[in-house]
Design an enzyme around this catalytic site. Sequence first.
Site, PDB file in Angstrom:
ATOM      1  N   ASP A  11      -2.952  -0.984  -5.866  1.00  0.00           N
ATOM      2  CA  ASP A  11      -4.381  -0.857  -5.556  1.00  0.00           C
ATOM      3  C   ASP A  11      -4.938   0.094  -6.605  1.00  0.00           C
ATOM      4  OD1 ASP A  11      -6.840  -0.041  -4.657  1.00  0.00           O
ATOM      5  OD2 ASP A  11      -6.165   0.514  -2.637  1.00  0.00           O
ATOM      6  N   TYR A 230      -0.743  11.531   1.944  1.00  0.00           N
ATOM      7  CA  TYR A 230      -1.344  10.204   2.083  1.00  0.00           C
ATOM      8  C   TYR A 230      -1.952   9.711   0.767  1.00  0.00           C
ATOM      9  CZ  TYR A 230      -4.254   6.369   3.378  1.00  0.00           C
ATOM     10  OH  TYR A 230      -4.827   5.128   3.433  1.00  0.00           O
ATOM     11  N   LYS A 233      -1.628   2.949   2.355  1.00  0.00           N
ATOM     12  CA  LYS A 233      -0.438   2.313   2.949  1.00  0.00           C
ATOM     13  C   LYS A 233       0.360   1.597   1.853  1.00  0.00           C
ATOM     14  CE  LYS A 233       0.871   2.659   7.190  1.00  0.00           C
ATOM     15  NZ  LYS A 233       1.968   3.580   7.276  1.00  0.00           N
TER      16      LYS A 233
END
Length: 380
Positions: A11, A230, A233
Amino acid sequence: MNTTLSVIKADVGSIGGHVAPSRQLLDTVSRHVAHGLDGLLSDYFVGSTGDDIAILMVHDRGTGNAAVHELAWDAFRAGTEAARGQGLYGAGQDLLIDSLSGNVKGMGPAVAEFEIQERSNEPFLMFLADKTEPGAYNLPLYLAFADPMNTAGLLLTPEINKGFRFRVQDVNYTDGDRLIDLNAPEDLYDLAALLRDNGRFVVESIWSRHHGDQAAVVSTTRLQNIAGKYTGKDDPVMLVRVQKQFPATGEILAPFGIAHYVGGFMRGSHVGPLMPVPHGTTCSYFDGPPIVSCWGFCVHEGRLTEPMDLFQHPFWDLVRTRAADKAMEIRRQGFSGPAMLPYSELEYGGIVHILERLERRFSIRAARTVEPLRTAESVS
Ligand code: F6R
Ligand code: MG
Ligand code: MG
């Protein structure tokens, strides 16, 4: 002939939140990968699902090849520049280091690759999931490769009847790859005992027990473990060979009709149904639901056919409707119980600060001593 199929996904920016890459970003990545046709790759394909771009590369250099990985990395770097130029959200999100030397595994992008001896015709599937984790493939793989209730070939085809070997990885272990091999059908209960825990034990690969050929490979890296915080995902990719000595395409696809609940969804911290979608589908409701797309190809002498979009068939419309119902049903209970992942799996740390703050406010009430009940006999 020996052919290597490498899929690397990342991403590196998207429009309107974590939704989908722009046309310009996709074109930039494709143009860059095309340079590989000058001697490195025999073919390639670039596609997207949700906010992730996947580069499928065909070559003869084997797995983990530095030149192939660098080509994908540089394409994502070029894509990041294009994303920055357009002001896309999360530009460069999955590229966790500044410069690469060698292998992209553990550097952010998801990688799944295998080297195969091409059959005279070699059909295979490429899966790409968004807003979920690598363990999302555990149940479909278990059903497709080990359960005769799903895969008729386990009963009807002698080569498939010999069963498959599952290589399972403990993705919580970060000092290397902690692996175990289990054979279906003998070790079925042991396999199920591990695969129930999608967050920790992930099918890494599957091998035929008839001739030893590799049937499937899954990307197993956890961004959270790599970056220590984080960063999105893991959004796993998977390659699966099909037909003849492997399950048929329809047997591999069938388990996705369950739209089973997986971890991911909003902020990578919830539980939602895995919805099978056509490629290029964006994310929407509650940043999801978790989605999976599947392209079918044949590879012949290192060249790919055009891709077939396998979740575009009208059959999957009903599954999507059911998945939407399942998504709304679990969302009705918000943060409560199984709707949100356990603390160890939460992708955002905010709640940890709340708990630390509340920790200081808890007090211990002394255990009260309870008087024994006085009955008529004990009094007399
Ligand atoms: C989940 C995901 C999204 C984001 C959410 C908040 O994998 O990518 O659900 O977590 O949109 O994103 P930020 O923190 O970038 O505002
Ligand atoms: Mg994203
Ligand atoms: Mg994503």
